[in-house]
Scaffold this motif. Sequence first.
Motif, PDB file in Angstrom:
ATOM      1  N   GLY A 166       0.839  -1.197   0.000  1.00  0.00           N
ATOM      2  CA  GLY A 166       0.000   0.000   0.000  1.00  0.00           C
ATOM      3  C   GLY A 166       0.868   1.239   0.000  1.00  0.00           C
ATOM      4  O   GLY A 166       1.354   1.674   1.045  1.00  0.00           O
ATOM      5  N   GLY A 210       0.213   4.498  -0.709  1.00  0.00           N
ATOM      6  CA  GLY A 210      -0.603   5.704  -0.852  1.00  0.00           C
ATOM      7  C   GLY A 210       0.034   6.850  -0.085  1.00  0.00           C
ATOM      8  O   GLY A 210       1.262   6.954  -0.013  1.00  0.00           O
ATOM      9  N   LYS A 211      -0.831   7.686   0.522  1.00  0.00           N
ATOM     10  CA  LYS A 211      -0.327   8.882   1.211  1.00  0.00           C
ATOM     11  C   LYS A 211       0.608   8.510   2.355  1.00  0.00           C
ATOM     12  O   LYS A 211       1.755   8.968   2.416  1.00  0.00           O
ATOM     13  CB  LYS A 211      -1.515   9.693   1.757  1.00  0.00           C
ATOM     14  N   MET A 212       0.130   7.658   3.273  1.00  0.00           N
ATOM     15  CA  MET A 212       0.934   7.368   4.458  1.00  0.00           C
ATOM     16  C   MET A 212       2.088   6.423   4.110  1.00  0.00           C
ATOM     17  O   MET A 212       3.223   6.645   4.529  1.00  0.00           O
ATOM     18  CB  MET A 212       0.024   6.766   5.535  1.00  0.00           C
ATOM     19  N   ASP A 267       1.628  -2.553  -4.728  1.00  0.00           N
ATOM     20  CA  ASP A 267       0.429  -1.715  -4.837  1.00  0.00           C
ATOM     21  C   ASP A 267      -0.132  -1.941  -6.237  1.00  0.00           C
ATOM     22  O   ASP A 267       0.553  -1.671  -7.224  1.00  0.00           O
ATOM     23  CB  ASP A 267       0.797  -0.227  -4.628  1.00  0.00           C
ATOM     24  N   PRO A 268      -1.343  -2.483  -6.327  1.00  0.00           N
ATOM     25  CA  PRO A 268      -1.860  -2.864  -7.657  1.00  0.00           C
ATOM     26  C   PRO A 268      -2.031  -1.674  -8.604  1.00  0.00           C
ATOM     27  O   PRO A 268      -1.961  -1.841  -9.810  1.00  0.00           O
ATOM     28  CB  PRO A 268      -3.210  -3.524  -7.349  1.00  0.00           C
ATOM     29  N   ARG A 269      -2.289  -0.483  -8.055  1.00  0.00           N
ATOM     30  CA  ARG A 269      -2.469   0.687  -8.917  1.00  0.00           C
ATOM     31  C   ARG A 269      -1.610   1.831  -8.406  1.00  0.00           C
ATOM     32  O   ARG A 269      -2.122   2.836  -7.895  1.00  0.00           O
ATOM     33  CB  ARG A 269      -3.942   1.127  -8.923  1.00  0.00           C
ATOM     34  N   ALA A 277       0.049  -0.834   4.822  1.00  0.00           N
ATOM     35  CA  ALA A 277      -0.436   0.562   4.813  1.00  0.00           C
ATOM     36  C   ALA A 277      -1.567   0.748   3.815  1.00  0.00           C
ATOM     37  O   ALA A 277      -1.673   1.789   3.176  1.00  0.00           O
ATOM     38  CB  ALA A 277       0.726   1.509   4.510  1.00  0.00           C
ATOM     39  N   VAL A 278      -2.418  -0.292   3.670  1.00  0.00           N
ATOM     40  CA  VAL A 278      -3.615  -0.137   2.826  1.00  0.00           C
ATOM     41  C   VAL A 278      -4.725   0.461   3.692  1.00  0.00           C
ATOM     42  O   VAL A 278      -4.601   0.537   4.911  1.00  0.00           O
ATOM     43  CB  VAL A 278      -4.083  -1.497   2.231  1.00  0.00           C
ATOM     44  N   LYS A 279      -5.822   0.889   3.068  1.00  0.00           N
ATOM     45  CA  LYS A 279      -6.971   1.348   3.844  1.00  0.00           C
ATOM     46  C   LYS A 279      -7.524   0.143   4.620  1.00  0.00           C
ATOM     47  O   LYS A 279      -7.512  -0.981   4.085  1.00  0.00           O
ATOM     48  CB  LYS A 279      -8.071   1.866   2.911  1.00  0.00           C
ATOM     49  N   PRO A 280      -8.044   0.371   5.825  1.00  0.00           N
ATOM     50  CA  PRO A 280      -8.530  -0.766   6.618  1.00  0.00           C
ATOM     51  C   PRO A 280      -9.523  -1.643   5.850  1.00  0.00           C
ATOM     52  O   PRO A 280      -9.494  -2.867   5.953  1.00  0.00           O
ATOM     53  CB  PRO A 280      -9.198  -0.099   7.824  1.00  0.00           C
ATOM     54  N   ILE A 310      -0.313  -0.145  10.146  1.00  0.00           N
ATOM     55  CA  ILE A 310      -0.772   1.198  10.559  1.00  0.00           C
ATOM     56  C   ILE A 310      -2.276   1.335  10.304  1.00  0.00           C
ATOM     57  O   ILE A 310      -2.811   2.440  10.294  1.00  0.00           O
ATOM     58  CB  ILE A 310       0.012   2.324   9.838  1.00  0.00           C
ATOM     59  N   ALA A 343      -5.920   1.795  10.827  1.00  0.00           N
ATOM     60  CA  ALA A 343      -6.768   2.271  11.918  1.00  0.00           C
ATOM     61  C   ALA A 343      -7.857   1.245  12.198  1.00  0.00           C
ATOM     62  O   ALA A 343      -8.460   0.691  11.276  1.00  0.00           O
ATOM     63  CB  ALA A 343      -7.390   3.615  11.532  1.00  0.00           C
ATOM     64  N   PRO A 401       0.240   6.218  13.386  1.00  0.00           N
ATOM     65  CA  PRO A 401       0.943   7.475  13.090  1.00  0.00           C
ATOM     66  C   PRO A 401      -0.063   8.614  12.933  1.00  0.00           C
ATOM     67  O   PRO A 401      -1.258   8.401  13.065  1.00  0.00           O
ATOM     68  CB  PRO A 401       1.645   7.171  11.764  1.00  0.00           C
TER      69      PRO A 401
HETATM   70  N1  LIG Z   1      -3.433   9.342   6.402  1.00  0.00           N
HETATM   71  C1  LIG Z   1      -3.295   9.419   7.719  1.00  0.00           C
HETATM   72  O1  LIG Z   1      -3.160  10.504   8.338  1.00  0.00           O
HETATM   73  C2  LIG Z   1      -3.262   8.152   8.570  1.00  0.00           C
HETATM   74  C3  LIG Z   1      -3.000   8.234   9.945  1.00  0.00           C
HETATM   75  C4  LIG Z   1      -2.937   7.053  10.697  1.00  0.00           C
HETATM   76  C5  LIG Z   1      -3.163   5.827  10.084  1.00  0.00           C
HETATM   77  N2  LIG Z   1      -3.445   5.786   8.748  1.00  0.00           N
HETATM   78  C6  LIG Z   1      -3.691   4.483   8.138  1.00  0.00           C
HETATM   79  O2  LIG Z   1      -2.860   4.352   7.027  1.00  0.00           O
HETATM   80  C7  LIG Z   1      -3.468   3.497   6.088  1.00  0.00           C
HETATM   81  C8  LIG Z   1      -3.313   4.105   4.712  1.00  0.00           C
HETATM   82  O3  LIG Z   1      -3.954   5.367   4.681  1.00  0.00           O
HETATM   83  P1  LIG Z   1      -3.679   6.391   3.496  1.00  0.00           P
HETATM   84  O4  LIG Z   1      -4.312   7.677   3.885  1.00  0.00           O
HETATM   85  O5  LIG Z   1      -2.244   6.352   3.128  1.00  0.00           O
HETATM   86  O6  LIG Z   1      -4.559   5.677   2.336  1.00  0.00           O
HETATM   87  P2  LIG Z   1      -4.321   5.688   0.769  1.00  0.00           P
HETATM   88  O7  LIG Z   1      -3.645   6.946   0.328  1.00  0.00           O
HETATM   89  O8  LIG Z   1      -5.625   5.307   0.119  1.00  0.00           O
HETATM   90  O9  LIG Z   1      -3.254   4.507   0.548  1.00  0.00           O
HETATM   91  C9  LIG Z   1      -3.582   3.141   0.485  1.00  0.00           C
HETATM   92  C10 LIG Z   1      -2.857   2.556  -0.732  1.00  0.00           C
HETATM   93  O10 LIG Z   1      -3.032   1.136  -0.749  1.00  0.00           O
HETATM   94  C11 LIG Z   1      -3.340   0.745  -2.099  1.00  0.00           C
HETATM   95  N3  LIG Z   1      -3.988  -0.576  -2.130  1.00  0.00           N
HETATM   96  C12 LIG Z   1      -5.311  -0.864  -2.223  1.00  0.00           C
HETATM   97  N4  LIG Z   1      -5.495  -2.215  -2.246  1.00  0.00           N
HETATM   98  C13 LIG Z   1      -4.269  -2.770  -2.154  1.00  0.00           C
HETATM   99  C14 LIG Z   1      -3.803  -4.123  -2.149  1.00  0.00           C
HETATM  100  N5  LIG Z   1      -4.637  -5.154  -2.209  1.00  0.00           N
HETATM  101  N6  LIG Z   1      -2.474  -4.345  -2.031  1.00  0.00           N
HETATM  102  C15 LIG Z   1      -1.602  -3.309  -1.974  1.00  0.00           C
HETATM  103  N7  LIG Z   1      -1.990  -1.999  -2.000  1.00  0.00           N
HETATM  104  C16 LIG Z   1      -3.305  -1.743  -2.090  1.00  0.00           C
HETATM  105  C17 LIG Z   1      -4.205   1.875  -2.567  1.00  0.00           C
HETATM  106  O11 LIG Z   1      -4.365   1.854  -3.970  1.00  0.00           O
HETATM  107  P3  LIG Z   1      -5.757   2.469  -4.596  1.00  0.00           P
HETATM  108  O12 LIG Z   1      -5.759   3.918  -4.234  1.00  0.00           O
HETATM  109  O13 LIG Z   1      -5.611   2.206  -6.050  1.00  0.00           O
HETATM  110  O14 LIG Z   1      -6.881   1.706  -3.954  1.00  0.00           O
HETATM  111  C18 LIG Z   1      -3.396   3.083  -2.067  1.00  0.00           C
HETATM  112  O15 LIG Z   1      -2.327   3.394  -2.918  1.00  0.00           O
HETATM  113  C19 LIG Z   1      -4.930   3.342   6.508  1.00  0.00           C
HETATM  114  O16 LIG Z   1      -5.132   2.027   6.992  1.00  0.00           O
HETATM  115  C20 LIG Z   1      -5.105   4.350   7.616  1.00  0.00           C
HETATM  116  O17 LIG Z   1      -5.963   3.843   8.628  1.00  0.00           O
HETATM  117  C21 LIG Z   1      -3.482   6.916   7.970  1.00  0.00           C
END
Ligand SMILES: NC(=O)c1ccc[n+]([C@@H]2O[C@H](COP(=O)([O-])OP(=O)(O)OC[C@H]3O[C@@H](n4cnc5c(N)ncnc54)[C@H](OP(=O)(O)O)[C@@H]3O)[C@@H](O)[C@H]2O)c1
Length: 275
Positions: A16, A18-20, A42-44, A74-77, A100, A102, A124
Amino acid sequence: MPTDAQHLPSSLILVGAGKMGGSMLEGWLKVGMKPSGVTVIDPRPSDEMTRFCSEKGIALNPPNPSPADVLVLAVKPQMLDDAASSLNAYLGPQTLIISILAGKTIGDLKGRLPAASAVVRAMPNLPASIGRGATGAATNAEVSEKQRLMADALLSSNGIVEWLPSEDLIDAVTAVSGSGPAYVFHLVECLAEAGAAAGLPAELAQRLARATVTGAGELLFQSDLPPSTLRQNVTSPGGTTAAALEVLMRDPDGLKSLMREAVAAAKRRAEELAG
Ligand SMILES: NC(=O)c1ccc[n+]([C@@H]2O[C@H](COP(=O)([O-])OP(=O)(O)OC[C@H]3O[C@@H](n4cnc5c(N)ncnc54)[C@H](OP(=O)(O)O)[C@@H]3O)[C@@H](O)[C@H]2O)c1
């Protein structure tokens, strides 16, 4: 605390990006993690991530990655179930999982990943993206001291890490530092709005409120003094600050009880989401 590079793992899989996940990856490289030891799944992936991996020599979606020292989840929950099916193949008996996600407990993760053994659950927060995060982390009993130091070296590349005596405290951490940046952003909104109500042009009030909160935050960051001392140092008896603080510190309907209520509500919600 600065990262102790000697404890960084030699191999790591990030699931995963993405942002985090992307922010954490940048932090690890900054503190000395070798790009050749990192694999991103990360598939996309975004174009930016694809370019970043290619420039740094990081393997992106290789066909059959071997198990690594550490797997960072670090994928979405809500994507955990989708991701879990392929993850067992990346787990060896010595692999440390750092999650990480949530609201997903160590028990949830072990339930979905039968090959999982040592797990660190970390929470985080948003400023991790600029290296100024605050992370609370807990381990299960299978995590060795060497693995905990490894997790510490990785997580502290994005800010401070506080190790919790028990996973039960993660919901309270979520309510304080996880959700906390939004409380501070709201404080800026409220201060700006109050400035406009006091007669300032709205945009000017916003600029002043924003610079005040970031400046005070930076001062707190650079100082060893407790916040109460910093507050007292700028509060002359009978002055303007004292007049405002009399309102903010009113008992029982001042900021203290409002904040306590807000944090309790966030903690309750975190408990509900964790089921
Ligand atoms: N952002 C924060 O402030 C924060 C704080 C604490 C905890 N977190 C935790 O961090 C995690 C990620 O949050 P984020 O904000 O970084 O989300 P995000 O930007 O959506 O990142 C998640 C990434 O995982 C990818 N993904 C989806 N399915 C997958 C798979 N099967 N295998 C591998 N990668 C896959 C997504 O691709 P697609 O976009 O193509 O689906 C995306 O690039 C969450 O669980 C959240 O609870 C975030």
